[in-house]
Design an enzyme around this catalytic site. Structure first.
Site, PDB file in Angstrom:
ATOM      1  N   LYS A  14      65.504 108.907  73.214  1.00 40.02           N
ATOM      2  CA  LYS A  14      65.304 108.578  74.636  1.00 40.02           C
ATOM      3  C   LYS A  14      63.823 108.635  74.934  1.00 40.02           C
ATOM      4  O   LYS A  14      63.212 109.703  74.868  1.00 40.02           O
ATOM      5  CB  LYS A  14      66.072 109.558  75.538  1.00 40.02           C
ATOM      6  CG  LYS A  14      67.542 109.673  75.235  1.00 40.02           C
ATOM      7  CD  LYS A  14      68.304 108.389  75.562  1.00 40.02           C
ATOM      8  CE  LYS A  14      69.692 108.430  74.960  1.00 40.02           C
ATOM      9  NZ  LYS A  14      70.435 107.183  75.132  1.00 40.02           N
ATOM     10  N   GLY A  15      63.250 107.473  75.208  1.00 39.17           N
ATOM     11  CA  GLY A  15      61.805 107.396  75.373  1.00 39.17           C
ATOM     12  C   GLY A  15      61.177 107.077  74.028  1.00 39.17           C
ATOM     13  O   GLY A  15      60.250 107.741  73.592  1.00 39.17           O
ATOM     14  N   ARG A  16      61.737 106.065  73.369  1.00 38.18           N
ATOM     15  CA  ARG A  16      61.223 105.664  72.046  1.00 38.18           C
ATOM     16  C   ARG A  16      59.838 105.038  72.180  1.00 38.18           C
ATOM     17  O   ARG A  16      59.490 104.489  73.230  1.00 38.18           O
ATOM     18  CB  ARG A  16      62.146 104.598  71.425  1.00 38.18           C
ATOM     19  CG  ARG A  16      63.428 105.148  70.897  1.00 38.18           C
ATOM     20  CD  ARG A  16      64.078 104.129  69.957  1.00 38.18           C
ATOM     21  NE  ARG A  16      65.240 104.728  69.348  1.00 38.18           N
ATOM     22  CZ  ARG A  16      66.464 104.658  69.866  1.00 38.18           C
ATOM     23  NH1 ARG A  16      66.662 103.972  70.963  1.00 38.18           N
ATOM     24  NH2 ARG A  16      67.464 105.252  69.262  1.00 38.18           N
ATOM     25  N   THR A  62      70.994 108.723  80.575  1.00 37.88           N
ATOM     26  CA  THR A  62      71.072 110.069  79.984  1.00 37.88           C
ATOM     27  C   THR A  62      70.206 111.047  80.772  1.00 37.88           C
ATOM     28  O   THR A  62      70.605 112.204  80.978  1.00 37.88           O
ATOM     29  CB  THR A  62      70.619 110.043  78.508  1.00 37.88           C
ATOM     30  OG1 THR A  62      71.278 108.952  77.868  1.00 37.88           O
ATOM     31  CG2 THR A  62      70.959 111.332  77.795  1.00 37.88           C
ATOM     32  N   SER A 116      64.764  97.359  75.445  1.00 34.76           N
ATOM     33  CA  SER A 116      65.073  98.752  75.064  1.00 34.76           C
ATOM     34  C   SER A 116      66.362  98.801  74.237  1.00 34.76           C
ATOM     35  O   SER A 116      66.464  99.527  73.249  1.00 34.76           O
ATOM     36  CB  SER A 116      65.206  99.593  76.332  1.00 34.76           C
ATOM     37  OG  SER A 116      65.741 100.843  76.056  1.00 34.76           O
ATOM     38  N   TYR A 173      57.641 102.019  70.937  1.00 32.83           N
ATOM     39  CA  TYR A 173      57.682 100.707  70.266  1.00 32.83           C
ATOM     40  C   TYR A 173      56.650  99.797  70.918  1.00 32.83           C
ATOM     41  O   TYR A 173      56.201 100.062  72.032  1.00 32.83           O
ATOM     42  CB  TYR A 173      59.086 100.086  70.298  1.00 32.83           C
ATOM     43  CG  TYR A 173      59.842 100.223  71.606  1.00 32.83           C
ATOM     44  CD1 TYR A 173      59.590  99.369  72.664  1.00 32.83           C
ATOM     45  CD2 TYR A 173      60.824 101.201  71.772  1.00 32.83           C
ATOM     46  CE1 TYR A 173      60.292  99.486  73.857  1.00 32.83           C
ATOM     47  CE2 TYR A 173      61.517 101.327  72.962  1.00 32.83           C
ATOM     48  CZ  TYR A 173      61.246 100.470  74.008  1.00 32.83           C
ATOM     49  OH  TYR A 173      61.930 100.594  75.187  1.00 32.83           O
ATOM     50  N   LYS A 184      70.758 102.025  78.585  1.00 29.79           N
ATOM     51  CA  LYS A 184      69.297 101.912  78.452  1.00 29.79           C
ATOM     52  C   LYS A 184      68.552 101.819  79.777  1.00 29.79           C
ATOM     53  O   LYS A 184      67.451 101.277  79.844  1.00 29.79           O
ATOM     54  CB  LYS A 184      68.894 100.697  77.573  1.00 29.79           C
ATOM     55  CG  LYS A 184      69.555 100.616  76.228  1.00 29.79           C
ATOM     56  CD  LYS A 184      69.661 101.907  75.502  1.00 29.79           C
ATOM     57  CE  LYS A 184      68.345 102.509  75.082  1.00 29.79           C
ATOM     58  NZ  LYS A 184      68.532 103.888  74.542  1.00 29.79           N
ATOM     59  N   THR A 185      69.143 102.366  80.813  1.00 30.49           N
ATOM     60  CA  THR A 185      68.479 102.312  82.123  1.00 30.49           C
ATOM     61  C   THR A 185      67.971 103.685  82.550  1.00 30.49           C
ATOM     62  O   THR A 185      67.409 103.815  83.639  1.00 30.49           O
ATOM     63  CB  THR A 185      69.469 101.808  83.193  1.00 30.49           C
ATOM     64  OG1 THR A 185      70.650 102.632  83.113  1.00 30.49           O
ATOM     65  CG2 THR A 185      69.839 100.364  82.973  1.00 30.49           C
ATOM     66  N   GLY A 186      68.216 104.702  81.717  1.00 32.22           N
ATOM     67  CA  GLY A 186      67.848 106.081  82.091  1.00 32.22           C
ATOM     68  C   GLY A 186      69.090 106.893  82.412  1.00 32.22           C
ATOM     69  O   GLY A 186      69.010 107.944  83.051  1.00 32.22           O
TER      70      GLY A 186
HETATM   71  P1  A3P Z   1      63.481 103.813  75.883  1.00 28.10           P
HETATM   72  O1  A3P Z   1      63.856 104.773  74.802  1.00 28.10           O
HETATM   73  O2  A3P Z   1      63.635 102.385  75.485  1.00 28.10           O
HETATM   74  O3  A3P Z   1      62.117 104.094  76.465  1.00 28.10           O
HETATM   75  P2  A3P Z   1      69.794 105.546  78.413  1.00 28.10           P
HETATM   76  O4  A3P Z   1      69.807 107.035  78.520  1.00 28.10           O
HETATM   77  O5  A3P Z   1      70.555 104.881  79.533  1.00 28.10           O
HETATM   78  O6  A3P Z   1      70.132 105.072  77.052  1.00 28.10           O
HETATM   79  O7  A3P Z   1      68.287 105.083  78.694  1.00 28.10           O
HETATM   80  C1  A3P Z   1      67.244 105.393  77.812  1.00 28.10           C
HETATM   81  C2  A3P Z   1      65.959 105.146  78.548  1.00 28.10           C
HETATM   82  O8  A3P Z   1      65.790 106.136  79.568  1.00 28.10           O
HETATM   83  C3  A3P Z   1      64.729 105.301  77.688  1.00 28.10           C
HETATM   84  O9  A3P Z   1      64.500 104.026  77.114  1.00 28.10           O
HETATM   85  C4  A3P Z   1      63.649 105.752  78.684  1.00 28.10           C
HETATM   86  O10 A3P Z   1      62.714 104.745  78.968  1.00 28.10           O
HETATM   87  C5  A3P Z   1      64.434 106.076  79.957  1.00 28.10           C
HETATM   88  N1  A3P Z   1      64.130 107.346  80.623  1.00 28.10           N
HETATM   89  C6  A3P Z   1      64.041 107.510  81.965  1.00 28.10           C
HETATM   90  N2  A3P Z   1      63.744 108.773  82.270  1.00 28.10           N
HETATM   91  C7  A3P Z   1      63.658 109.445  81.103  1.00 28.10           C
HETATM   92  C8  A3P Z   1      63.354 110.816  80.779  1.00 28.10           C
HETATM   93  N3  A3P Z   1      63.117 111.716  81.742  1.00 28.10           N
HETATM   94  N4  A3P Z   1      63.329 111.165  79.479  1.00 28.10           N
HETATM   95  C9  A3P Z   1      63.552 110.219  78.497  1.00 28.10           C
HETATM   96  N5  A3P Z   1      63.846 108.925  78.751  1.00 28.10           N
HETATM   97  C10 A3P Z   1      63.902 108.538  80.045  1.00 28.10           C
END
Ligand code: A3P
Length: 324
Positions: free
Chosen positions: A275-277, A61, A155, A279, A57-59
């Site tokens: 990713k980028g939920r 992906t 997150s 809430y 959950k730090t980005g």
């Molecule tokens: P949220 O969905 O809580 O906003 P991971 O991939 O480690 O699970 O991390 C998911 C988080 O990546 C997302 O958390 C989002 O905030 C963040 N993030 C950073 N850059 C992003 C991007 N370019 N597209 C989508 N999410 C991104």
């Protein structure tokens, strides 16, 4: 002179050496004696040179996706059982052995000039992972990505809620993070899984006990979110790979609210819905609680960064400030 049959002999051996019951895989190609007894059809040249270890959950992906766009890098083949992550070093997949791992890095992966890499976000806080990863990949470059641990916890809570976790769906975020030791076990377990990975300094020290600091790159996840091209620029230097301009590859998508892959002048390809939920923001009460909770860990993290000569992210300065 007499000897027991092989199985009885093995039993005896492990009675005498119980510590060896848990295997620690090394690279067979590093030792000529191991290489000689390994099947001729096996290979090790494609083993990853780079590990992205999370935490979740730090980005991670987004980082993985941006790395996979680089022509000098090639990710592993996807795993059908653990979503796209292999999660080799941190769970029972490790006991499936090196053959299992190598299936995802076949000799045909990438071309000869590409470096292979793997991302499993649960590696960061896996107890056995640094030791296991170092035993197999002693020269690997290790990439960590960190955001505010409070935001990460929130997150993560949203993430498992949307995956239908019954405990998370039964309790508010505030109840989870403030659960004390007399709370029901499922709630305490959830609290630990939510809060523990954010104790970054503890886990970083464990990685630094195995890998040299020169092998470790720490990314500011909030900067990756707001200025991905700049972050990728620094990362390319660390990986010593040819520079490509991510300003040309990534584009901010106002609808998604994040940078996405630029497909054409108008079109972008963004990460999925998970990713980028969307809430509601964290309550002030929870934010205050977490700021205090993480203060000793954040102080220790700041000391590590200074010791290593690395920049202290703005979010860490904010978390450590008295009024931020
Ligand atoms: P949220 O969905 O809580 O906003 P991971 O991939 O480690 O699970 O991390 C998911 C988080 O990546 C997302 O958390 C989002 O905030 C963040 N993030 C950073 N850059 C992003 C991007 N370019 N597209 C989508 N999410 C991104």
């Amino acid at each position: 002179l007499a000897s027991a049959p092989p199985l009885a002999l093995a039993d005896k051996y492990f009675q005498l050496r119980p510590d060896e019951l848990n295997p620690l895989w090394g690279n067979p190609c590093d030792d000529i004696r191991h290489r000689r007894i390994w099947s001729k059809s096996k290979w090790c040249g494609t083993l990853p040179k780079v590990l992205v270890i999370g935490p979740q959950k730090t980005g991670s992906t987004a980082l993985y996706t941006f790395l996979a766009m680089h022509p000098a890098l090639s990710p592993n083949l996807p795993s059908p059982t653990t979503y796209e992550e292999l999660q080799f070093f941190n769970n029972n997949n490790y006991l499936k052995g090196l053959d299992w791992y190598l299936n995802f890095f076949p000799p045909s992966l990438g071309n000869n000039t590409q470096m292979t890499f793997e991302k499993s976000a649960t590696y960061f806080d896996g107890e056995l992972v640094p030791r296991r990863a170092h035993a197999l990949l002693p020269n690997a470059k290790v990439i960590v990505i960190l955001i505010s641990p409070s935001k990460r916890a929130y997150s993560w809570y949203q993430h498992i809620r949307s995956h239908g976790d019954p405990v998370a769906n039964n309790y508010t975020f505030h109840t989870v993070i403030t659960a004390n030791d007399s709370a029901p076990k499922p709630l305490k377990d959830l609290r630990n899984r939510c809060l523990n990975p954010g104790k970054y300094s503890h886990y970083l020290e464990r990685w630094l006990a195995e890998f040299s600091s020169h092998q470790l790159h720490i990314i500011d996840g909030s900067l990756l979110r707001s200025e991905p091209a700049a972050v990728m620029n620094t990362l390319q230097k660390f990986l010593k790979i040819p520079h490509i301009d991510y300003n040309k590859l990534l584009k901010f998508d106002p609808k998604k609210g994040f940078f996405c892959q630029a497909v054409s002048n108008e079109k972008t390809k963004c990460l999925g819905k998970s990713k980028g939920r969307v809430y509601p923001p964290m309550s002030e009460l929870s934010a205050k609680f977490l700021k205090k909770y993480y203060t000793p860990h954040n102080t220790a993290l700041s000391k590590i960064l200074v010791r290593l000569g690395r920049p202290v992210p703005q979010w860490l300065k904010d978390e450590l400030s008295s009024n931020g």
